[in-house]
Motif scaffolding. Structure first.
Motif, PDB file in Angstrom:
ATOM      1  N   ASP A   1     -21.883  41.040 -12.502  1.00  0.00           N
ATOM      2  CA  ASP A   1     -22.078  40.147 -11.356  1.00  0.00           C
ATOM      3  C   ASP A   1     -20.881  39.206 -11.249  1.00  0.00           C
ATOM      4  O   ASP A   1     -20.685  38.315 -12.083  1.00  0.00           O
ATOM      5  N   LEU A   2     -20.068  39.408 -10.204  1.00  0.00           N
ATOM      6  CA  LEU A   2     -18.849  38.609 -10.001  1.00  0.00           C
ATOM      7  C   LEU A   2     -18.979  37.697  -8.780  1.00  0.00           C
ATOM      8  O   LEU A   2     -17.974  37.215  -8.256  1.00  0.00           O
ATOM      9  N   ARG A   3     -20.208  37.443  -8.332  1.00  0.00           N
ATOM     10  CA  ARG A   3     -20.395  36.715  -7.081  1.00  0.00           C
ATOM     11  C   ARG A   3     -20.078  35.227  -7.188  1.00  0.00           C
ATOM     12  O   ARG A   3     -19.663  34.610  -6.202  1.00  0.00           O
ATOM     13  N   ASN A   4     -20.267  34.644  -8.370  1.00  0.00           N
ATOM     14  CA  ASN A   4     -20.052  33.205  -8.525  1.00  0.00           C
ATOM     15  C   ASN A   4     -18.658  32.934  -9.060  1.00  0.00           C
ATOM     16  O   ASN A   4     -18.269  33.435 -10.116  1.00  0.00           O
ATOM     17  N   ARG A   5     -17.911  32.136  -8.322  1.00  0.00           N
ATOM     18  CA  ARG A   5     -16.518  31.836  -8.688  1.00  0.00           C
ATOM     19  C   ARG A   5     -16.459  31.193 -10.079  1.00  0.00           C
ATOM     20  O   ARG A   5     -17.195  30.276 -10.392  1.00  0.00           O
ATOM     21  N   GLY A   6     -15.586  31.724 -10.925  1.00  0.00           N
ATOM     22  CA  GLY A   6     -15.395  31.168 -12.253  1.00  0.00           C
ATOM     23  C   GLY A   6     -16.393  31.649 -13.284  1.00  0.00           C
ATOM     24  O   GLY A   6     -16.327  31.253 -14.458  1.00  0.00           O
ATOM     25  N   THR A   7     -17.336  32.515 -12.875  1.00  0.00           N
ATOM     26  CA  THR A   7     -18.362  32.997 -13.806  1.00  0.00           C
ATOM     27  C   THR A   7     -18.517  34.509 -13.689  1.00  0.00           C
ATOM     28  O   THR A   7     -18.566  35.049 -12.582  1.00  0.00           O
ATOM     29  N   ILE A   8     -18.577  35.154 -14.808  1.00  0.00           N
ATOM     30  CA  ILE A   8     -18.854  36.589 -14.848  1.00  0.00           C
ATOM     31  C   ILE A   8     -20.140  36.784 -15.651  1.00  0.00           C
ATOM     32  O   ILE A   8     -20.214  36.399 -16.814  1.00  0.00           O
ATOM     33  N   ALA A   9     -21.148  37.360 -15.010  1.00  0.00           N
ATOM     34  CA  ALA A   9     -22.414  37.623 -15.689  1.00  0.00           C
ATOM     35  C   ALA A   9     -22.591  39.122 -15.865  1.00  0.00           C
ATOM     36  O   ALA A   9     -22.327  39.896 -14.943  1.00  0.00           O
ATOM     37  N   VAL A  10     -23.021  39.526 -17.052  1.00  0.00           N
ATOM     38  CA  VAL A  10     -23.224  40.934 -17.352  1.00  0.00           C
ATOM     39  C   VAL A  10     -24.660  41.129 -17.839  1.00  0.00           C
ATOM     40  O   VAL A  10     -25.096  40.454 -18.769  1.00  0.00           O
TER      41      VAL A  10
END
Length: 310
Positions: free
Chosen positions: A33-42
């Motif tokens: 999930d790359l939708r939120n700027r500055g955060t990568i959620a897997v």
């Protein structure tokens, strides 16, 4: 695009423009999930997550570290750099004519890629007709009556032959030396006439090499608008050996200098989360088998293959 069960390039690997990355060893269903700027959620559909953080001073250094984990592609053989590798098919006469035309025009040919070396059939879908390779991995003597001589002649002019294979075996049914067709209101498949020395589907089925449903034991049939086949079970060592033997006896013995390893993404999903991991693993196992065949060949360094599913 695509759906959650597509496996054309199922690689759980994220790399940033700063040559930093996250590499997952899991084959389970994964969402980046790359939708939120500055955060990568897997998110991984597993209780066990195996991941590696990788960093390099440059993209080259980063890829050097990555390929320590994944393995590295062999260098292409020298002949592959001597000209174009051109796809052509339609039977021996047509292939020879096309090669001659290209030679006459001064085209530098390194190789010819002929997918329909094992024969083809016509598939018409909603009025559009296509030539489809017949998935029985033996030279079709009607389409290519002098295959070995043709390949030897090409090699004498510095032109190599590349072919095609996938992990399916077609049920040839009554088509050996006869005409047959399957009609539907949306599609039509016409098998045409063929002449093979070997038909592998029935042997694979009787010896238990084709993929079956783990609960019911029913054969997993691959169906593509009238084209029906079984899929080799790459989890069984003896089935891997069986398919490796086909590749050695048909591709290598008939002087293929390379091939396309098609498909791999069709491993069925049957409602169990473990099936998702197997589905994602299958393209890798298919590529591994091909690499084993290449590495085991006496002229392995002179061969190449390329895959469509990752």
């Amino acid at each position: 695009g695509g759906r959650h069960d597509h496996t054309y390039s199922c690689v759980p690997h994220l790399v940033t423009s700063r040559a930093r990355g996250l590499f997952l060893d899991n084959s389970d269903y994964t969402v980046f999930d790359l939708r939120n700027r500055g955060t990568i959620a897997v998110e991984v559909l597993s209780t066990d997550v195996r991941a590696r953080l990788i960093a390099g001073a440059s993209p080259l250094e980063y890829m050097t570290e990555v390929t320590k984990l994944t393995g590295r592609m062999q260098p292409l053989p020298d002949w592959a750099h001597r000209g174009a590798i051109v796809g052509m098919q339609g039977g021996g006469r047509r292939v020879k004519q096309l090669v001659q035309k290209m030679k006459d025009a001064g085209v530098e040919l390194a190789g010819v890629w002929t997918q329909d070396w094992c024969g083809s059939r016509e598939q018409t879908v909603l009025g559009n007709t296509f030539k489809r390779v017949f998935w029985n991995w033996d030279v079709d003597k009607l389409a290519y009556p002098d295959w070995d001589a043709m390949v030897a002649d090409f090699e004498g002019h510095g032109i190599r032959m590349l072919t095609y294979i996938n992990p399916f075996l077609s049920d040839t049914g009554p088509v050996q030396g006869s005409e047959s067709s399957l009609d539907n209101m949306f599609y039509r498949v016409t098998s045409g006439e063929h002449a093979w020395d070997k038909v592998y589907y029935q042997t694979a089925k009787e010896e238990g090499h084709l993929l079956k449903h783990p609960q019911t034991g029913d054969l997993f049939g691959i169906e593509q608008l009238g084209i029906v086949a079984g899929m080799i079970d790459l989890d069984k060592p003896r089935s891997r050996e069986f398919y490796s033997g086909i590749m050695q006896a048909e591709l290598l013995a008939h002087r293929s200098s390379g091939w396309m390893g098609d498909f791999g993404e069709y491993y069925p999903l049957y409602g169990d989360s473990s099936a998702i991991a197997k589905h994602n693993d299958y393209p890798e196992k298919w590529a591994q088998l091909q690499r084993e065949v290449q590495d085991g060949a006496a002229n392995g360094n002179d061969l190449l293959f390329f895959s469509r599913s990752a």
